[in-house]
Enzyme design. Structure first.
Site, PDB file in Angstrom:
ATOM      1  N   ARG A  76       0.836  -1.195   0.000  1.00  0.00           N
ATOM      2  CA  ARG A  76       0.000   0.000   0.000  1.00  0.00           C
ATOM      3  C   ARG A  76       0.874   1.250   0.000  1.00  0.00           C
ATOM      4  NH1 ARG A  76      -1.916   0.723   4.328  1.00  0.00           N
ATOM      5  NH2 ARG A  76      -1.241  -1.106   5.482  1.00  0.00           N
ATOM      6  N   TYR A 215      -1.524  -3.375  -6.826  1.00  0.00           N
ATOM      7  CA  TYR A 215      -1.260  -4.125  -5.602  1.00  0.00           C
ATOM      8  C   TYR A 215      -2.470  -4.135  -4.664  1.00  0.00           C
ATOM      9  CZ  TYR A 215       0.544  -6.282  -1.661  1.00  0.00           C
ATOM     10  OH  TYR A 215       0.673  -7.187  -0.646  1.00  0.00           O
ATOM     11  N   GLY A 216      -2.734  -5.268  -4.069  1.00  0.00           N
ATOM     12  CA  GLY A 216      -3.806  -5.531  -3.104  1.00  0.00           C
ATOM     13  C   GLY A 216      -4.549  -4.328  -2.569  1.00  0.00           C
ATOM     14  N   GLY A 217      -4.073  -3.811  -1.435  1.00  0.00           N
ATOM     15  CA  GLY A 217      -4.790  -2.748  -0.737  1.00  0.00           C
ATOM     16  C   GLY A 217      -4.971  -1.476  -1.558  1.00  0.00           C
ATOM     17  N   LYS A 224      -9.693  -2.369   1.510  1.00  0.00           N
ATOM     18  CA  LYS A 224      -9.364  -1.237   2.384  1.00  0.00           C
ATOM     19  C   LYS A 224     -10.142   0.015   1.986  1.00  0.00           C
ATOM     20  CE  LYS A 224      -6.463  -3.889   4.392  1.00  0.00           C
ATOM     21  NZ  LYS A 224      -6.479  -4.258   5.802  1.00  0.00           N
ATOM     22  N   HIS A 244     -10.696  -2.647  11.299  1.00  0.00           N
ATOM     23  CA  HIS A 244      -9.595  -3.505  10.832  1.00  0.00           C
ATOM     24  C   HIS A 244      -9.415  -4.631  11.846  1.00  0.00           C
ATOM     25  CE1 HIS A 244      -5.109  -3.578   9.349  1.00  0.00           C
ATOM     26  NE2 HIS A 244      -5.849  -4.441   8.691  1.00  0.00           N
ATOM     27  N   SER A 266      -1.582  -3.688  10.361  1.00  0.00           N
ATOM     28  CA  SER A 266      -1.212  -4.550   9.236  1.00  0.00           C
ATOM     29  C   SER A 266       0.032  -5.367   9.570  1.00  0.00           C
ATOM     30  CB  SER A 266      -0.949  -3.696   7.996  1.00  0.00           C
ATOM     31  OG  SER A 266      -2.107  -2.978   7.658  1.00  0.00           O
ATOM     32  N   ALA A 267      -0.032  -6.655   9.229  1.00  0.00           N
ATOM     33  CA  ALA A 267       1.080  -7.584   9.461  1.00  0.00           C
ATOM     34  C   ALA A 267       1.473  -7.672  10.932  1.00  0.00           C
ATOM     35  CB  ALA A 267       2.279  -7.243   8.576  1.00  0.00           C
ATOM     36  N   CYS A 268       0.474  -7.627  11.819  1.00  0.00           N
ATOM     37  CA  CYS A 268       0.731  -7.777  13.257  1.00  0.00           C
ATOM     38  C   CYS A 268      -0.031  -8.950  13.863  1.00  0.00           C
ATOM     39  CB  CYS A 268       0.418  -6.483  13.993  1.00  0.00           C
ATOM     40  SG  CYS A 268       1.611  -5.176  13.635  1.00  0.00           S
ATOM     41  N   GLY A 269      -0.512  -9.872  13.039  1.00  0.00           N
ATOM     42  CA  GLY A 269      -0.987 -11.125  13.602  1.00  0.00           C
ATOM     43  C   GLY A 269      -2.477 -11.421  13.557  1.00  0.00           C
ATOM     44  N   ASP A 291      -9.505  -9.986   8.704  1.00  0.00           N
ATOM     45  CA  ASP A 291      -8.965  -8.637   8.435  1.00  0.00           C
ATOM     46  C   ASP A 291      -9.949  -7.497   8.677  1.00  0.00           C
ATOM     47  OD1 ASP A 291      -6.560  -7.223   7.456  1.00  0.00           O
ATOM     48  OD2 ASP A 291      -7.847  -6.593   5.804  1.00  0.00           O
ATOM     49  N   SER A 382       4.809 -10.360   0.606  1.00  0.00           N
ATOM     50  CA  SER A 382       4.166 -11.265  -0.345  1.00  0.00           C
ATOM     51  C   SER A 382       2.898 -11.830   0.293  1.00  0.00           C
ATOM     52  CB  SER A 382       5.125 -12.386  -0.750  1.00  0.00           C
ATOM     53  OG  SER A 382       5.650 -13.047   0.383  1.00  0.00           O
ATOM     54  N   ARG A 383       1.938 -12.177  -0.539  1.00  0.00           N
ATOM     55  CA  ARG A 383       0.595 -12.488  -0.041  1.00  0.00           C
ATOM     56  C   ARG A 383       0.000 -13.711  -0.720  1.00  0.00           C
ATOM     57  NH1 ARG A 383      -1.843  -8.788   3.995  1.00  0.00           N
ATOM     58  NH2 ARG A 383      -0.144  -7.318   4.304  1.00  0.00           N
ATOM     59  N   PHE A 510       1.863 -17.385  18.674  1.00  0.00           N
ATOM     60  CA  PHE A 510       1.136 -18.377  17.882  1.00  0.00           C
ATOM     61  C   PHE A 510       0.233 -19.244  18.766  1.00  0.00           C
ATOM     62  CE2 PHE A 510       5.002 -17.144  15.560  1.00  0.00           C
ATOM     63  CZ  PHE A 510       4.385 -16.542  14.468  1.00  0.00           C
TER      64      PHE A 510
HETATM   65  N1  LIG Z   1       6.494 -13.484  16.937  1.00  0.00           N
HETATM   66  C1  LIG Z   1       5.233 -13.596  16.534  1.00  0.00           C
HETATM   67  N2  LIG Z   1       4.928 -13.337  15.225  1.00  0.00           N
HETATM   68  C2  LIG Z   1       3.654 -13.447  14.841  1.00  0.00           C
HETATM   69  C3  LIG Z   1       2.604 -13.826  15.743  1.00  0.00           C
HETATM   70  N3  LIG Z   1       1.443 -13.848  15.060  1.00  0.00           N
HETATM   71  C4  LIG Z   1       1.743 -13.489  13.792  1.00  0.00           C
HETATM   72  N4  LIG Z   1       3.076 -13.258  13.645  1.00  0.00           N
HETATM   73  C5  LIG Z   1       3.793 -12.911  12.386  1.00  0.00           C
HETATM   74  O1  LIG Z   1       3.408 -11.614  11.980  1.00  0.00           O
HETATM   75  C6  LIG Z   1       3.318 -11.530  10.549  1.00  0.00           C
HETATM   76  C7  LIG Z   1       1.979 -10.986  10.151  1.00  0.00           C
HETATM   77  O2  LIG Z   1       0.947 -11.802  10.665  1.00  0.00           O
HETATM   78  P1  LIG Z   1      -0.529 -11.834  10.050  1.00  0.00           P
HETATM   79  O3  LIG Z   1      -1.360 -12.722  10.930  1.00  0.00           O
HETATM   80  O4  LIG Z   1      -0.473 -12.182   8.620  1.00  0.00           O
HETATM   81  O5  LIG Z   1      -0.928 -10.281  10.171  1.00  0.00           O
HETATM   82  P2  LIG Z   1      -2.297  -9.525   9.813  1.00  0.00           P
HETATM   83  O6  LIG Z   1      -2.575  -8.643  10.998  1.00  0.00           O
HETATM   84  O7  LIG Z   1      -3.351 -10.494   9.431  1.00  0.00           O
HETATM   85  O8  LIG Z   1      -1.845  -8.614   8.565  1.00  0.00           O
HETATM   86  P3  LIG Z   1      -2.606  -7.809   7.382  1.00  0.00           P
HETATM   87  O9  LIG Z   1      -3.147  -8.792   6.427  1.00  0.00           O
HETATM   88  O10 LIG Z   1      -1.465  -6.986   6.810  1.00  0.00           O
HETATM   89  O11 LIG Z   1      -3.648  -6.899   7.961  1.00  0.00           O
HETATM   90  C8  LIG Z   1       3.572 -12.932  10.030  1.00  0.00           C
HETATM   91  O12 LIG Z   1       4.894 -13.008   9.579  1.00  0.00           O
HETATM   92  C9  LIG Z   1       3.362 -13.811  11.232  1.00  0.00           C
HETATM   93  O13 LIG Z   1       4.127 -14.995  11.172  1.00  0.00           O
HETATM   94  C10 LIG Z   1       2.962 -14.111  17.115  1.00  0.00           C
HETATM   95  O14 LIG Z   1       2.128 -14.462  17.951  1.00  0.00           O
HETATM   96  N5  LIG Z   1       4.282 -13.966  17.443  1.00  0.00           N
HETATM   97  O1  LIG Z   2      -4.250  -3.914   2.220  1.00  0.00           O
HETATM   98  C1  LIG Z   2      -3.357  -4.756   2.025  1.00  0.00           C
HETATM   99  O2  LIG Z   2      -2.593  -4.690   1.037  1.00  0.00           O
HETATM  100  C2  LIG Z   2      -3.239  -5.920   2.944  1.00  0.00           C
HETATM  101  C3  LIG Z   2      -3.710  -5.692   4.317  1.00  0.00           C
HETATM  102  O3  LIG Z   2      -4.564  -6.390   4.837  1.00  0.00           O
HETATM  103  C4  LIG Z   2      -3.135  -4.591   5.094  1.00  0.00           C
HETATM  104  O4  LIG Z   2      -2.182  -3.947   4.648  1.00  0.00           O
HETATM  105  O5  LIG Z   2      -3.636  -4.360   6.220  1.00  0.00           O
HETATM  106 MN   LIG Z   3      -5.112  -5.703   6.911  1.00  0.00          MN
END
Ligand SMILES: Nc1nc2c(ncn2[C@@H]2O[C@H](COP(=O)(O)OP(=O)(O)OP(=O)(O)O)[C@@H](O)[C@H]2O)c(=O)[nH]1
Ligand SMILES: O=C([O-])CC(=O)C(=O)O
Ligand SMILES: [Mn+2]
Length: 612
Positions: A76, A215-217, A224, A244, A266-269, A291, A382-383, A510
């Protein structure tokens, strides 16, 4: 002067809007997407033939594809994302704003002839089950077949939606072009895009215009742009919440069912937590969404939530059998991967899928890769794109249009320090404060410096379609309304990402996050003990069996250590952040900050006296 066709005129009717855009964008042809498997198959086949995507080896990954984006179109683009509200103050200090008329004029020039040599696809889609009370409709025009295929997975697409729109249902206009017209005889590239990018939202007109990215978002506009930015404005006006958030159902060993909505940046789990396989025996998690959640006070007086999407657009790196086995089982086939690595046997790979990379990989740019390359084989953002129905942990009723009643809301973020593993909010107002002041380290999900700490209120910083101060006020009001009916959810804050002095994770995360979830549920059920801290309530000694998770006493203490000095410094930073909202900041949020500072000062004084 004759009225010039424009992608931006107030929407009169679907046909008029399409006709105006055909005249302006000049596509070679127009294709209506009907939502049929046959049409999608033909489209994917055509993309393979044209070299836009690679068909993976069907023996390993049936009916699956790899797309490689342009290296400059991988995430994004927040700096190019605009909220074009009539008044700048309504976009607020956390959004980029452009005057809607000026923006429309600029976009009109960019869009003139933008689809020459290409196909314009018309994609009618529904967010939420077609016909559901909380569901909303949209139509996306796009010249990207990749976007059409992704939209077909992520949303409900086609004829049934069109019937509703033809019958008079309201809809959101979403115009998208990759911004790369083809002149006669010009060779195409696999991933056309433009160095000029604009992701624009017109909240009053409920309209989206996106240029230059596939790209996605930036380009799958249902996600989004619609389900968060435009929907948050609809939600403000109509009394609900567009968030979100992941959605899950957890069943405890006694067979009781609870529903949780959780907002992490985003990308926080979120995807990982939504698909949790708890390490605690007897606790079952079912996935409802990973999401986005739309939440509304229901006729039963409770906050009810639906997942408006129909698929997952999830982060690949870090996803493996050891971390998220459910996701791996979801991805067996029927999946579009973007920017992962390719194995010589025609299957995919990314960092974290297996402990060591296989031989002979081709990286996300299409170049031969070896472990000494000095860069990951798969792009960090990558997604995978796959239908929710294919997830083994999906709840059988995940697409119930009436949604599920929410028992607790969790806010999370990626914090190496200061924020404990889990904290219970004192009440809704305190919970809103926790959400409003989330800070999190930047990830690869958006362009920018990874790791830099930034405020991400409600995990909505890049997604709130209006003034974030008003948004906090809206949350407070939804709580007031739920209080009258006794349906206020409990609120928690979690942090899976605290690190020790050597930079190692203090918490295994996890499946072990199931222990934290269990404590939250037992708190709601009135069965688990907690102790008070200046930040909120934390698990009492013995309330979570951390040793079984391989966590030492020292690590556990560090996970909950309250460093008053650092937290008071953070409170100063919070004050400066909140001041940015001026008179749009709710008094209640300021009051909460005052309370936090008082509790921290008091606690610091107590520890000083204890030392003296
Ligand atoms: N250390 C750690 N890493 C984690 C944990 N949960 C998720 N991750 C890592 O964090 C990254 C993002 O996790 P996602 O679950 O895909 O994040 P999301 O919030 O769904 O992301 P978006 O799709 O961007 O909104 C990945 O590389 C996971 O492996 C956890 O409990 N501990
Ligand atoms: O919007 C995207 O490209 C993927 C997503 O879930 C985020 O960034 O939170
Ligand atoms: Mn997201």
């Amino acid at each position: 002067m004759a009225a010039s066709p424009t992608p931006v005129a107030p929407v009169r009717s679907l046909d008029a809007w399409i006709a105006e855009n055909v005249e302006l964008l000049q596509p070679d042809r127009v294709v209506w997407v009907d939502g049929s498997r046959g049409q999608l198959d033909a489209l994917l086949h055509e993309m393979v033939e044209e070299g836009r995507i690679i068909r993976l080896n069907p023996e390993h990954r049936p009916y699956s594809f790899l797309a490689r984006s342009d290296p400059d179109d991988v995430a994004r683009v927040e700096a190019r994302t605009f909220i074009c509200s009539e008044n700048e103050a309504d976009a607020g200090p956390t959004n980029n704003w452009r005057d809607p008329d000026a923006m429309r004029a600029e976009l009109r020039d960019l869009f003139a002839g933008a689809m020459r040599g290409r196909t314009m696809y018309v994609v009618p889609f529904s967010m939420g089950p077609v016909g559901g009370a909380l569901s909303r409709y949209g139509v996306q025009l796009t010249d990207s077949a990749y976007v059409v295929a992704s939209m077909s997975i992520m949303t409900r697409v086609g004829e049934t939606v069109l019937e509703r729109i033809r019958a008079g249902a309201r809809w959101v206009a979403a115009l998208h072009s990759v911004g790369a017209p083809l002149e006669p005889g010009q060779d195409d590239v696999p991933w056309p895009s433009s160095p000029t990018k604009y992701i624009c939202h017109f909240p009053e007109a409920r309209e989206i215009i996106s240029f230059g990215s596939a790209y996605g978002g930036n380009a799958i506009l249902a996600k989004k742009a619609f389900a968060l930015r435009i929907a948050s404005v609809m939600a403000r006006d109509e009394g609900w919440l567009a968030e979100h958030m992941l959605l899950l159902r957890v069943t405890d060993p006694k067979g009781r069912r609870f529903h949780i909505a959780a907002a992490f940046p985003s990308a926080c789990g979120k995807t990982n937590f939504a698909m949790l396989r708890s390490s605690l025996p007897g606790w079952e998690v079912e996935t409802l969404g990973d999401d986005i959640a739309w939440l509304a006070p229901g006729s039963d007086g409770r906050l009810r939530a639906i997942n408006p999407e129909a698929g997952f657009f999830g982060v690949a790196p870090g996803t493996g059998y050891g971390t998220n086995p459910t996701a791996i089982d979801t991805l067996w086939g029927n999946t579009i991967f973007t920017n992962v690595a390719l194995r010589p046997d025609g299957d995919v790979w990314w960092e974290g899928l297996t402990p060591t990379p296989p031989e002979g990989l081709v990286d996300w740019r299409g170049e031969p890769w070896s472990p000494d390359a000095g860069a990951p084989a798969a792009h960090p953002n990558s997604r995978f794109c796959v239908s929710a129905a294919q997830c083994p942990s999906i709840a059988p009723d995940w697409d119930d249009p009436n949604g599920v009643p929410i028992d607790a809301i969790i806010f999370g973020g990626r914090r190496a320090s200061n924020v404990p593993l889990v904290v219970e909010a004192r009440d809704w107002e305190h919970g809103v404060f926790l959400g409003a002041t989330i800070a999190s380290e930047r990830t690869a999900a958006a362009e920018g410096q990874v790791g830099e700490l930034r405020r991400d209120p409600f995990a909505m910083l890049p997604f709130c379609g209006y003034n974030m101060g008003d948004y906090m006020q809206h949350w407070l009001e939804v709580g007031q309304r739920l209080r009258r009916t006794g349906g206020v959810p409990a609120v928690y804050q979690v942090n899976w990402f605290r690190k020790d002095a050597d930079g190692s994770w203090l918490w295994p995360g996890f499946s072990e996050n199931g222990r934290v979830l269990a404590w939250i549920i037992e708190r709601i059920a009135g069965e688990a003990a907690a102790s008070d801290t200046p930040l909120g309530k934390v698990p009492a000694v013995g309330a979570i069996e951390y040793r079984e998770a391989g966590v030492t006493d020292e690590q556990w203490q560090e996970l909950f250590r309250i460093d008053e000095r650092a937290l008071l410094a953070e409170a100063d930073d919070t004050a400066a952040f909140l001041d940015g909202f001026g008179d749009r900041l709710p008094e209640a949020v300021r009051r909460q900050l005052g309370g936090l500072r008082e509790r921290l000062e008091q606690s610091a004084g107590l520890s000083r006296r204890a030392v003296a």
